[in-house]
Design an enzyme around this catalytic site. Structure first.
Site, PDB file in Angstrom:
ATOM      1  N   GLU A 483       0.856  -1.194   0.000  1.00  0.00           N
ATOM      2  CA  GLU A 483       0.000   0.000   0.000  1.00  0.00           C
ATOM      3  C   GLU A 483       0.882   1.229   0.000  1.00  0.00           C
ATOM      4  OE1 GLU A 483      -3.934   1.659   2.408  1.00  0.00           O
ATOM      5  OE2 GLU A 483      -3.180  -0.361   2.756  1.00  0.00           O
ATOM      6  N   GLU A 759      -1.924   0.877  13.635  1.00  0.00           N
ATOM      7  CA  GLU A 759      -3.096   1.270  12.862  1.00  0.00           C
ATOM      8  C   GLU A 759      -4.392   0.993  13.619  1.00  0.00           C
ATOM      9  OE1 GLU A 759      -4.823   0.752   8.324  1.00  0.00           O
ATOM     10  OE2 GLU A 759      -3.454  -0.751   9.118  1.00  0.00           O
TER      11      GLU A 759
END
Length: 896
Positions: A483, A759
């Protein structure tokens, strides 16, 4: 009277060096420093002298009545491409004891880069069809090497290399590397603009024969991006350099006397780096190594010139990505499968360097990278399809010498290494055998924080490390998996923290230029990621609050922290386009039929459905819309757009009333009754009066007690909840939430040994297993936005005027924290606030340092007052001594 005031930290466009400056009229900044007794020093006038030998024989002087020392306008005619000039400044001011002027600063050199596109005469080149272009799924594009051998009769006094690439590059002149940048030229919206770098190569060029070699790899330009199968060749499928060397016959020559440019006369050949991918890593084969400086080597192929670029070449405008720190491993051990694991003790972003190693031909050293261990083994599942593996293949009887990968990077703490162990007889693996090199945009550290609680200090340190790991030219969301994208929402919520921790104004202003470029491509809609590699999927480009609002909120934060009005001006049209792009319902708020990311990653959301928040996404979107409309009015006023300011101010009042009618009870409570909905209403001043705010603050505190002080907010609410509790008069409840250790909380990861921000609150579960959700990262700065509250409330420092020209000093002690220190190295000078509770625990002692030309508002609980520059000491009563500590949780009980 004799002056002890001095000029320091002279800067061009916020950069310490004026070399290769990217604009013709670079703004100037400086600090004024003086002894502690120089109280209340204020500048009244500054004088700038500019010497331009290329233009005129005499030095020009410019005087301006102004208190400003930050980003002051260039007073002279614009610079030309290649021009060198010399600048110095002095300030005239007064202090508490009378006039106090500075001496002249030292002369600072500014040299313009290529400012006129017509001054580019080089052509991009690439290898011929069939040589390195057929991208394979396994290895991507073959990294290529390009060279030019040329002769110069006499060495010129000034030699410059202007260079970029379709891909990533490293350049060498006569066997010596040019510069120390990593991952150049950086990632931009390549189909709109490509950055180039400027290098001084005076010490590398020689009279006689010279060889310029440029290694190029696919990078972001042609490499695989996005998760799953991903997408490749997003910007193009042929990689190669674009460069020109300029030779000047004097130090101040107006134009180069000769050039060496990339064109069809160059040669190319595959590199011994056989594959290089940002996600998958790099493979290097020593058996393919050769001497590129050997002119007799006939194994080179003629390069091909690329057609006209459809992009604009722009000089790099911010600090490059560099190696900023070397970290040694802390332990080497074997996992349950007898595989060798190296622990560097810190989750970091960068690469491994091996100083020297010999092995037989054909032997392979394979390194796999990961952030965590799971069940004692390398935890690679969060990497998804990223291989994150570097390979060295020995051959040709050669030994490894000072090796590190060139065109990739990894997010890691642990390295699993095959083909090398501590049990080897020859050159065994030891703690001294290799190092980790930390890589990120080389920004200046400006903000510091510490307090009496080591857990909170670790939380803050983790936020710093996550910012470092995700600021690589682009503010990314994570540095390890498939990502690593510039998600707009992440930097929107983290912006205030980022602007305190590092001088990131140049990097973020540069990234915002790509936001504007992508927004234009998308018809006025700001995409979720910039550069936008998702425009054709996997997510549709539709308007989104919180994320798209970055185009308004981030420039405003850069303006507040760095005093940069130009960043507002550059983004003003984009801001207006964003407001126009909002898909509205009949009441002018967001269309409720449009799904919103909203309070993304609410801790109650299932691992595989991170958007399933307890707070309605449209409600969050509407709160943000009212807020950014308010900011538009303020920004228009700063820019002198009077009509727009009146329009947006009126629209803000209308939308605020509409929001109240739609979502808010007369008491001040909001529908949804969540911590996020209450916090954002508090933070964005959506109530009509103080009574409503008090009611909402009390309800927020009650909800915090209901959840036993665990975090129950997601992406939008988490940056706001502690500030909202503080504004609502519940400082002890805010501290109690900060200091909670059970999951979800800020200190839960700290207790689990985290060295960066996660996260998810539970990226690592209590049993030591990794969260089962597909989207799990252990280096993701968004939840580290709590550091902004630590800076403002615990340390007590925040800006009132742009550039911290006036600062609010308002430490609010609470919880079990008995002292704190905050320091911010602003563009106006160093501001610091240290406080401690005296033995009685009812009196706060504050030591404050304010630099010259700055004023501070002191928030004494007994009343506010202002002070000027100097060192100050205050004592005042503890404001919240009447509150109970610790606050008690609201327990649910059932009567009989």
């Amino acid at each position: 009277m004799a002056s002890h005031m001095l000029i320091s930290s002279f800067k061009f466009e916020q950069r310490d060096t004026g070399f290769g400056v990217h604009v013709a009229t670079p703004r100037l900044s400086w600090n004024v420093v003086g002894p502690a007794e120089s109280r209340d020093w204020v500048q009244n006038l500054y004088e700038i002298q500019i010497s331009r030998p290329q233009k005129r024989s005499e030095t020009s002087s410019f005087s301006t009545l102004s208190q400003e020392t930050v980003l002051v306008p260039w007073p002279d005619l614009p610079l030309d491409s290649f021009e060198r000039a010399y600048v110095r400044v002095r300030s005239f001011g007064t202090s508490a004891t009378g006039p106090a002027d500075t001496e002249w600063s030292e002369w600072s050199t500014v040299e313009a880069s290529i400012l006129n596109p017509d001054d580019w005469i080089a052509k991009a080149i690439t290898s011929p069809q069939g040589l390195g272009h057929e991208r394979s799924e396994a290895n991507g594009h073959q990294p290529m090497r390009f060279r030019k051998i040329f002769d110069i009769a006499q060495k010129s006094p000034r030699n410059r290399l202007y260079i970029t690439a379709l891909g990533l590059y490293v350049a060498y002149v006569n066997g010596r590397r040019v510069g120390d940048e990593c991952l150049a030229p950086g990632w931009t919206t390549y189909n709109v603009r490509i950055q180039f770098q400027t290098f001084d190569i005076d010490s590398l060029v020689v009279a006689g024969t010279n060889t310029l070699v440029i290694d190029v790899a696919e990078g972001w330009y042609a490499g695989r991006l996005l998760w799953g199968e991903g997408k490749s060749n997003i910007y193009g499928g042929r990689i190669g350099p674009l460069a020109q060397v300029a030779f000047f016959d004097s130090e101040h020559a107006a134009t180069p006397t000769s050039w060496i440019t990339t064109d069809a006369t160059w040669e190319c050949k595959p590199q011994p780096i056989v594959s290089s991918s940002l996600y998958d890593g790099e493979a290097y084969d020593l058996g393919l190594e050769y001497n590129p400086w050997d002119a007799s080597d006939l194994g080179w192929t003629a390069a091909e010139a690329v057609g006209v670029l459809g992009s604009t070449l722009v000089p790099a405008s911010c600090e490059p990505v560099r190696v900023t720190q070397i970290i040694k491993p802390v332990s080497i051990f074997t996992d349950p499968d007898r595989k060798t694991i190296i622990d560097f003790g810190q989750n970091l972003v960068g690469r491994v360097r091996i100083p020297a190693l010999s092995r037989p031909d054909g032997h392979r050293i394979i390194m796999r990278f990961a952030e965590v261990l799971e069940n004692g083994r390398l935890g690679v599942r969060p990497l998804r399809q990223a291989k994150a593996t570097d390979t060295v293949i020995f051959g040709g009887g050669r030994s490894l010498q000072d090796w590190a990968p060139h065109f990739t990077y990894h997010g890691f703490r642990y390295v699993e290494i095959s083909g090398w162990s501590s049990e080897d007889v020859d050159e065994p693996l030891t703690l001294g055998s290799l190092v980790a090199e930390v890589i990120h945009t080389d920004m200046e550290r400006t903000g510091f924080f510490a307090c009496s609680d080591d857990r909170v200090n670790k939380l803050h340190q983790n936020a710093v490390w996550s910012m470092r790991g995700n600021f690589l030219g682009v503010p990314t969301d994570c540095p390890q998996r498939d990502e690593r994208l510039g998600w707009t929402g992440d930097i929107q919520v983290f912006g205030p923290t980022a602007c305190y921790l590092y001088k990131c104004g140049g990097m973020l202003a540069n990234w915002l230029r790509d936001v504007i470029a992508e927004q234009a491509i998308n018809g006025g809609i700001v995409p979720l990621v910039v550069p936008d590699v998702m425009k054709d999927g996997p997510w549709p480009t539709v308007p989104q609050a919180v994320w798209d609002d970055v185009i308004i909120i981030l420039p405003w934060n850069l303006y507040l922290n760095f005093g940069d009005t130009e960043v507002l001006r550059e983004n003003w049209t984009g801001m207006k386009d964003h407001i126009q792009s909002v898909r509205r319902g009949s009441d002018g708020l967001w269309d409720p039929e449009l799904w919103q990311l909203g309070d993304w990653l609410d801790p109650t959301a299932p691992p595989h459905e991170p958007g399933l928040s307890r707070t309605d996404g449209t409600l969050v979107a509407d709160q943000y819309l009212v807020h950014v409309t308010h900011l538009m009015g303020k920004i228009a006023e700063v820019l002198g757009h009077t009509e727009d300011s009146l329009l947006y101010t009126h629209e803000h009042l209308r939308l605020k009333q509409t929001f109240q009618d739609k979502y808010m009870a007369k008491s001040g409570l909001t529908v949804g009754d969540s911590q996020t909905s209450l916090s954002l209403s508090m933070l964005f001043q959506l109530h009509s009066n103080q009574e409503q705010r008090k009611c909402a603050g009390n309800r927020l505190a009650r909800l915090a007690r209901y959840t036993k002080f665990r975090v129950s907010t997601g992406f939008a609410g988490t940056p706001a909840v502690l500030e909202a509790l503080t504004q609502g008069g519940h400082i002890q409840v805010a501290y109690r939430m900060l200091l909670e250790e059970s999951c979800p909380s800020w200190l839960y990861p700290v207790g689990k040994g985290a060295t960066t921000i996660w996260e998810r609150w539970d990226s690592m579960l209590d049993d030591g297993s990794i969260n089962p959700g597909e989207m799990t990262s252990f280096n993701h700065y968004a939840l580290g936005s709590v550091a902004a509250w630590l800076h403002k409330t615990v340390a007590g420092l925040s800006p009132i005027r742009p550039g911290w020209k006036k600062v609010l000093v308002s430490p609010k002690p609470g919880g079990t924290i008995t002292s704190a220190q905050g320091r911010f190295d602003s563009l106006n000078g160093t501001i610091s606030c240290n406080w401690e509770l005296l033995k009685t625990s009812e009196v706060v002692r504050v030591e404050l340092t304010i630099p010259p030309n700055v004023r501070a508002v002191i928030d004494d609980p007994r009343g506010e007052f202002e002070v000027g520059s100097g060192r100050h000491t205050f004592e005042w009563p503890l404001a919240n001594k009447g509150e109970t500590w610790p606050p008690e949780a609201q327990l649910i009980t059932f009567g009989i």
